[in-house]
Design a protein around this motif. Structure first.
Motif, PDB file in Angstrom:
ATOM      1  N   LEU A  64      24.227  65.843  12.045  1.00  0.00           N
ATOM      2  CA  LEU A  64      25.446  65.664  11.264  1.00  0.00           C
ATOM      3  C   LEU A  64      25.133  65.606   9.773  1.00  0.00           C
ATOM      4  N   PRO A  94      21.224  48.570  10.420  1.00  0.00           N
ATOM      5  CA  PRO A  94      21.336  49.489  11.558  1.00  0.00           C
ATOM      6  C   PRO A  94      20.350  50.649  11.492  1.00  0.00           C
ATOM      7  N   PRO A 128      26.678  58.528  11.452  1.00  0.00           N
ATOM      8  CA  PRO A 128      27.662  58.706  12.522  1.00  0.00           C
ATOM      9  C   PRO A 128      27.765  57.465  13.396  1.00  0.00           C
ATOM     10  N   SER A 149      17.620  51.163  14.334  1.00  0.00           N
ATOM     11  CA  SER A 149      17.623  52.391  15.129  1.00  0.00           C
ATOM     12  C   SER A 149      16.247  53.035  15.142  1.00  0.00           C
ATOM     13  N   LEU A 207      13.934  50.940  17.302  1.00  0.00           N
ATOM     14  CA  LEU A 207      14.189  51.141  18.731  1.00  0.00           C
ATOM     15  C   LEU A 207      13.641  52.469  19.220  1.00  0.00           C
ATOM     16  N   VAL A 236      28.103  56.815  16.631  1.00  0.00           N
ATOM     17  CA  VAL A 236      27.280  56.626  17.831  1.00  0.00           C
ATOM     18  C   VAL A 236      25.864  56.203  17.447  1.00  0.00           C
ATOM     19  N   ALA A 237      25.381  56.712  16.308  1.00  0.00           N
ATOM     20  CA  ALA A 237      23.999  56.452  15.909  1.00  0.00           C
ATOM     21  C   ALA A 237      23.761  54.981  15.582  1.00  0.00           C
ATOM     22  N   VAL A 238      24.805  54.254  15.194  1.00  0.00           N
ATOM     23  CA  VAL A 238      24.596  52.858  14.815  1.00  0.00           C
ATOM     24  C   VAL A 238      25.191  51.887  15.830  1.00  0.00           C
ATOM     25  N   ALA A 239      25.538  52.400  16.997  1.00  0.00           N
ATOM     26  CA  ALA A 239      26.216  51.563  17.985  1.00  0.00           C
ATOM     27  C   ALA A 239      25.352  50.374  18.419  1.00  0.00           C
ATOM     28  N   ILE A 240      24.097  50.634  18.759  1.00  0.00           N
ATOM     29  CA  ILE A 240      23.247  49.539  19.255  1.00  0.00           C
ATOM     30  C   ILE A 240      23.001  48.501  18.161  1.00  0.00           C
ATOM     31  N   PHE A 264      34.102  61.871  20.690  1.00  0.00           N
ATOM     32  CA  PHE A 264      33.718  60.965  21.770  1.00  0.00           C
ATOM     33  C   PHE A 264      34.930  60.475  22.575  1.00  0.00           C
ATOM     34  N   ASP A 265      35.941  59.994  21.861  1.00  0.00           N
ATOM     35  CA  ASP A 265      37.097  59.383  22.525  1.00  0.00           C
ATOM     36  C   ASP A 265      37.748  60.320  23.542  1.00  0.00           C
ATOM     37  N   LEU A 324      35.537  53.381  19.984  1.00  0.00           N
ATOM     38  CA  LEU A 324      34.166  53.156  20.453  1.00  0.00           C
ATOM     39  C   LEU A 324      33.700  51.714  20.236  1.00  0.00           C
ATOM     40  N   ALA A 376      20.434  59.284  19.198  1.00  0.00           N
ATOM     41  CA  ALA A 376      21.380  58.995  18.121  1.00  0.00           C
ATOM     42  C   ALA A 376      20.829  59.458  16.782  1.00  0.00           C
ATOM     43  N   ILE A 377      19.508  59.297  16.580  1.00  0.00           N
ATOM     44  CA  ILE A 377      18.915  59.722  15.315  1.00  0.00           C
ATOM     45  C   ILE A 377      18.961  61.246  15.199  1.00  0.00           C
TER      46      ILE A 377
END
Lengths: 292, 294
Positions: A275, A26, B136, A30, A33, B138-142, A229-230, B230, A268-269
């Protein structure tokens, strides 16, 4: 001397495998992408674009808007969760008090249920048309007509903070309670002998002892609040007027509404680095506390 | 003395206020779940409606009530997805129980090796597992989506189980290895001297005395999987694999939803984690504390 055995490697293999597949790939994907053009509605354009996605994100109005919303939400949420947690911890730390057992039994409940459900519950309570909060306020004559709490930026943020505190507060309370319980009782006796009242005992014994844990709770809760998020998904959908479109939600919409994977990955990065910075501070605090 | 009593009365009052803040939302959902839609859409709502089990009956059997005045009848059509609650809860349970079992078995095996067996690469493997949690969600969702798609696991239990294992393993390994390290090592050494292998020592000596820790680890894994939203949203599409949070989020964000039906769904869905939280609260509390403080 035993010969090197395969046992430890065999036992950690399943865990290592799952974690590695879902971490290393991932991360690389990421990054890939984020430096390519990748919009699902234009599938043929997949050029390498360098840092353009990052430039577009950082140069965009919505990024700063969502950062601002994130900051506002995080500050309100962290302050509220910490104060609430501290209050609950202090209450739970009074063994002889009537009602403290009841609190002990129920305190974990909100933490245990899905955050989607806590969002559903509070959204219904704050509902502008039929919510029970409006009902109670009207029945007691506090308001003359129903207030659309979730349709005004400030009150919508407040509603989310209340839902967040309800859900996250128990955890903060448990952490702080643990710290309270290791304060030696003699210290309290000593200051009481010196004629100090409850407030002074709190100020000169409790607060110094709690400082390290408070710092940990603050950072931890900041991480949790920034990554929320939720709650946004269920309660507000980012509205009204993007007041609750905090950064995790913004990344989600960039990816799944506007189908711009490149920009979504860049965002996202950025969020990940943000974070990570917070986590580093957290770990440093943790280590300095261990050393102390 | 009088001041003392006043203080303790104030503290009791504080406890009750907080307990009310915690419980009132649940209580209101319970009330709504036995109300009729028409009673909830008044201003103000009927605070103590005459109770009916029609909402629950509809979720379980699909039977609509006769009494049209208490139940705004058209909401039964617009909220028809609530009939999917039981299949969604079933999916949630299958996923959460699998994640829980895998965490206890593989998590304990790995954690024990990290805690007690010396081997080269131990430290770096441990650090790697722990730092993986820093990514996190969201960062690895795709990429997660891409992996699951490549494995042709979209809309299956297995996809969710794999992803949740990646989320829960690090915490379980950390938590259990800390826990194991705090057990007295002498008994284990005696067992090893008696000719037990590492594995049988773990099984016969460590597991029985670490039962509370294992229980807490199991409960954490179960709750994480049961509550996750998510990735369940991204990786599932049909009721073949959709879990409860995805279904309820879809129901709740429908503007024409029946609030009475939704409330009944909420009550049914929170029973398992609420039971865990009350029954296992001691283990969970000490587990939570261990997770930040040590």
């Amino acid at each position: 001397m035993t010969r090197p055995s395969l046992y430890p490697y065999a036992t950690i293999l399943p865990v290592m495998l799952v974690v590695a597949v879902f971490t290393v790939y991932p991360l690389l994907h990421s990054v890939y992408l984020s430096v390519h053009e990748n919009v699902l509605t234009r599938p043929l354009d997949n050029d390498f674009v360098g840092l353009q996605n990052f430039r577009e994100v950082v140069g965009g109005y919505y990024f700063w808007r969502s950062l601002w919303s994130t900051a506002v939400f995080a500050v309100m949420a962290v302050a509220a969760v910490t104060l609430y947690g501290l209050g609950v911890a202090l209450l739970l730390n009074q063994p002889g008090v009537l009602g403290s057992t009841l609190l002990k039994v129920v305190v974990l409940l909100p933490w245990a249920i899905p955050s989607v459900i806590s969002g559903i519950i509070w959204r219904w309570i704050f509902d502008g048309d039929y919510g029970v909060l409006n009902g109670l306020l009207l029945a007691t004559g506090v308001v003359e007509r129903y207030v659309p709490w979730m349709s005004q930026p400030f009150t919508a943020r407040l509603c989310m903070v209340i839902a967040h505190v309800w859900k996250q507060g128990p955890l903060a309370a448990v952490f702080l309670l643990a710290a309270l319980q290791i304060i030696p009782a003699e210290l309290y006796d000593a200051v009481r002998m010196d004629g100090a009242g409850r407030w002074n005992a709190f100020r000169f014994v409790t607060v110094p002892y709690l400082k390290a844990t408070l710092a940990l709770v603050l950072i931890y809760e900041t991480i949790v609040a920034v990554a929320t998020f939720d709650l946004v998904y269920v309660m507000t959908g980012g509205g009204p007027a993007d007041a609750t479109a905090i950064i995790g939600w913004y990344a989600y919409t960039e990816i799944f509404r506007f189908l711009n994977l490149g920009r979504g990955a860049a965002l996202a990065i950025i969020l990940g680095l943000l974070l990570l910075g917070l986590v580093m501070i957290y770990l440093r605090l943790l280590r300095s506390e261990e050393a102390a | 003395m009088k001041r003392r009593r006043l203080e303790s009365a104030a503290l009791s009052a504080g406890c009750v206020v907080v307990a009310l803040f915690i419980l009132a939302p649940f209580a209101w959902m319970l009330v709504c779940s036995v109300a009729g839609e028409a009673e909830l859409t008044r201003r103000p709502p009927v605070f103590a409606p005459s109770p009916t089990l029609a909402n629950y009956a509809f979720i379980f059997t699909g039977q609509m009530p006769q009494d049209k005045t208490r139940h705004g009848i058209f909401v039964w059509q617009t909220s028809h997805e609530v009939r999917m609650l039981m299949p969604a809860l079933r999916n949630s349970f299958i996923v959460a129980l699998s994640v829980m079992a895998a965490n206890v078995v593989f998590g304990a095996l790995a954690a024990y090796s990290f805690a007690r067996v010396a081997f080269s690469g131990r430290r770096s493997a441990y650090v790697f597992i722990l730092t993986s949690r820093l990514l996190p969600a969201v960062a690895v969702a795709i990429p997660f989506y891409a992996i699951v798609q490549r494995l042709e696991l979209l809309d299956t239990y297995r996809a969710l189980i794999l992803v949740y294992l990646a989320f829960t393993f690090p915490f379980t390994v950390y938590f259990l290895s800390v826990y194991f390290r705090y057990l007295p090592a002498e008994v284990e050494e005696a067992a090893l001297l008696d000719g037990c292998t590492r594995f049988s020592t773990l099984l016969r000596v460590v597991v029985p005395s670490a039962a509370p820790g294992l229980m807490a680890a199991a409960a954490f894994a179960f709750m994480t999987a049961y509550n996750e939203f998510l990735f369940a949203l991204l990786l599932t599409q049909t009721i073949a694999a959709q879990t409860m949070p995805v279904l309820l989020a879809a129901v709740a964000t429908n503007p024409a939803v029946s609030h009475a039906l939704l409330a009944a769904c909420v009550i049914l869905a929170i029973i398992p984690p609420a039971l865990l939280a009350v029954v296992l609260r001691r283990y969970l509390t000490s587990g939570l504390i261990a997770s930040v403080a040590r």
